[in-house]
Design an enzyme around this catalytic site. Structure first.
Site, PDB file in Angstrom:
ATOM      1  N   GLY A  18      38.931  35.126  75.642  1.00  0.00           N
ATOM      2  CA  GLY A  18      38.924  33.775  75.103  1.00  0.00           C
ATOM      3  C   GLY A  18      39.639  33.730  73.782  1.00  0.00           C
ATOM      4  N   GLY A  21      38.371  36.344  71.248  1.00  0.00           N
ATOM      5  CA  GLY A  21      38.436  37.763  71.522  1.00  0.00           C
ATOM      6  C   GLY A  21      38.298  38.061  72.995  1.00  0.00           C
ATOM      7  N   VAL A  23      36.120  40.437  76.155  1.00  0.00           N
ATOM      8  CA  VAL A  23      34.858  41.074  76.496  1.00  0.00           C
ATOM      9  C   VAL A  23      35.136  42.196  77.489  1.00  0.00           C
ATOM     10  CG1 VAL A  23      32.551  40.750  77.426  1.00  0.00           C
ATOM     11  CG2 VAL A  23      33.634  38.924  76.128  1.00  0.00           C
ATOM     12  N   LYS A  38      32.054  42.717  72.940  1.00  0.00           N
ATOM     13  CA  LYS A  38      32.924  41.598  72.558  1.00  0.00           C
ATOM     14  C   LYS A  38      33.753  42.022  71.348  1.00  0.00           C
ATOM     15  CE  LYS A  38      34.447  37.314  72.252  1.00  0.00           C
ATOM     16  NZ  LYS A  38      33.780  36.066  72.527  1.00  0.00           N
ATOM     17  N   ASP A 132      19.600  26.082  71.929  1.00  0.00           N
ATOM     18  CA  ASP A 132      20.640  25.759  72.911  1.00  0.00           C
ATOM     19  C   ASP A 132      20.253  26.274  74.294  1.00  0.00           C
ATOM     20  OD1 ASP A 132      23.044  24.556  73.660  1.00  0.00           O
ATOM     21  OD2 ASP A 132      24.148  26.434  73.504  1.00  0.00           O
TER      22      ASP A 132
END
Length: 552
Positions: A18, A21, A23, A38, A132
């Site tokens: 992404g 960075g 993964v 990550k 969240d």
């Protein structure tokens, strides 16, 4: 997988990439434990404020070690880069499962809620609010067990005040929209909203813009249909508009859930639910980090925050995960809004209509519509600017707390604005604080012992300690007025309670006069904050007062 690599781990393959960075699936050399690493891009990882935020969050989350929470193992800094090591969960996200298979069975939905409440209880016990909770952040393993993941915007209980709020609008509690300090009640609301989506295949509220969603969460009727009738009370209690009306702490809701599920679906409801979740996860095995079904997560000691360990085994100490506000981990729609509704701004991925969801599995058609649309009310005129707000979009999360693959190797976020009329300009450099309209949060009441004898009896307990937890967004424990009330022989009495420990209050019931007959006293707690907002205990306690003295 080029560039700096964390020593002490052997890379296996890349799981995703992404804007912040990449993964990588790797194994820990001394133990062979699979992990997800990550790696941050240099321009993000080199930001001192960014690294400071990581360290703060490491201290916040490092102590959480629970089977229902995806663990954060290690955050490593060196002159060459920065990386986060996370537990690798072999399974799929609840979002992927719902998108592929639709609504779950009631037993499976209850299993998801039970596991999530257990994970939230562990976080709350360490003073952490997730903020969240949503289907993207629940991971389901091949055994049907669920794990809570991605604490990217988690904060300590009572923090998070200000003119901005963070979370995913479709699951945010009413008080979360107002900028109120974080409390466990908002996590319980979001978990219940996700429970509704498991049962029905859709979120409880589906407003097409932020203003509509905010109004629905604040005042629209709590939806129960088309969910099964036996769970309607769970939905009504868990999504109560007032935080104090929700079952708290999470263990209280767990007890209610177990009782409801057992009465409605029989003693083997959990076995059936887990079996169905495992079956659905197995159908998506191609998306697992280990499609052959081998275990993806075993125990790994957490390690100290600091320099590259140079291949040494992880040491006990701090663990860490990045924050969504810095575009590191997870797929939350981070909504920033002025308290009072002065303006809204949020970031979305390529499909604004799906902003509240995560990207689908590789090769899927994309996320189901579940977020605010790209367009909204007319923007604020340039001649009347609203205070500047910002929000950051982040790549979605996959099993093990890692981003899912999307159609692009490095998805980017596009900012979309919708605005309400700007506030009247004032000479102040910042908007005045909103009035305090949030009532305290009061938990379940306890009485120890639960049986008393009348005053004057030579044997038995003549007093009981009444305890409760009570917190408020602005009023500290010392200024919070907490009392308990009971009725005996037709008259009511009120007793003041004193703060003890973190958020706890205690008071003494008794000694009491001899009643005409043995009585079961209902004990209810009320908390009043400095602004006069009042809340009553979520669950009362009962103490029995006997009419006669025991012999010997």
């Amino acid at each position: 997988m080029s560039g700096w690599q964390l020593s002490g781990y052997t890379p296996v393959r890349q799981l995703g990439a992404g804007a912040s960075g990449s993964v990588v699936l790797a194994t820990h050399d001394p133990t062979g434990t699979p992990v997800a690493i990550k790696y941050l891009v240099r321009d993000i990882g080199d930001d001192p404020s960014f690294r400071t935020a990581f360290r703060e969050e490491a201290r916040l989350l490092g102590a959480i070690d629970d089977p229902h929470v995806s663990r954060l193992y290690e955050y490593v800094e060196s002159a060459d880069g920065a990386a986060i090591v996370m537990e690798l969960v072999n399974g799929v996200s609840l979002r992927q499962m719902l998108r592929a298979h639709g609504p779950t069975t009631p037993e499976s939905a209850l299993c998801v809620l039970k596991g999530s409440l257990a994970g939230l209880a562990a976080a709350h016990a360490h003073g952490v609010v997730h903020r969240d909770y949503k289907p993207e952040n629940v991971l389901v393993t091949g055994d049907g067990l669920s794990k809570l993941a991605d604490f990217g915007i988690a904060v300590p209980i009572g923090q998070g005040t200000g003119t901005t709020v963070s979370g995913t609008p479709r699951y945010m509690a009413p008080e979360q929209w107002t900028g109120a300090p974080a409390s466990p009640a908002c996590d319980i609301y979001a978990a219940t909203a996700t429970f509704f989506e498991c049962l029905t295949g859709r979120p409880p509220y589906q407003g097409r813009d932020l203003l509509t969603l905010r109004e629905q969460h604040a005042s629209a009727p709590i939806p129960t249909d088309p969910a099964p009738v036996p769970v309607h009370d769970l939905l009504r209690h868990g999504m109560a508009k007032q935080p104090g009306d929700r079952p708290q702490p999470a263990q209280v809701f767990l007890a209610v859930l177990d009782q409801t599920a057992g009465e409605a679906y029989g003693p083997e409801w959990e076995e059936r639910g887990l079996r169905e979740l495992a079956r659905r996860a197995a159908l998506l095995a191609a998306l697992w980090p280990f499609p052959d079904g081998s275990s993806g997560a075993t125990s790994l000691a957490s390690s100290v925050l600091g320099a590259d360990p140079g291949g040494a085994p992880p040491r006990r100490g701090l663990v860490h995960r990045g924050r969504k506000r810095t575009a590191l981990v997870g797929g939350a729609l981070v909504a920033a809004l002025l308290v009072g509704g002065a303006g809204y701004r949020y970031a979305a991925h390529d499909d604004p209509a799906g902003a509240a969801g995560a990207a689908g599995p590789p090769g899927s058609a994309g996320p189901a519509p579940s977020g605010p649309p790209a367009t909204g009310p007319t923007a604020v005129p340039a001649s009347t600017p609203a205070p500047s707000l910002s929000a950051t979009g982040t790549p979605p999360a996959t099993p093990g707390g890692t981003p899912t693959r999307t159609g692009s190797a490095a998805p980017t976020a596009s900012t979309v604005r919708t605005s309400a009329p700007a506030p009247t300009p004032t000479t102040s450099t910042s908007p005045p604080p909103p009035p305090d309209v949030t009532a305290p949060v009061v938990g379940a009441v306890g009485g120890d012992p639960g049986e008393l004898v009348p005053d004057g009896c030579p044997y038995g307990y003549r007093t009981s300690t009444i305890s409760v937890t009570a917190t408020d967004d602005r009023t500290g424990p010392a200024a919070l007025k907490v009392t308990f009330r009971y009725a005996l022989a037709g008259s009511s009495s009120t007793v003041a309670m004193s703060p003890v420990g973190r958020g706890g209050f205690q008071g003494t019931l008794g000694p009491l006069p001899k009643p005409a007959k043995s009585s079961r006293l209902l004990i209810q707690v009320t908390a009043v904050d400095a602004a006069g907002n009042t809340a009553t205990s979520a669950s009362p306690a009962y103490v029995t007062l006997y009419a006669d003295c025991p012999i010997g």
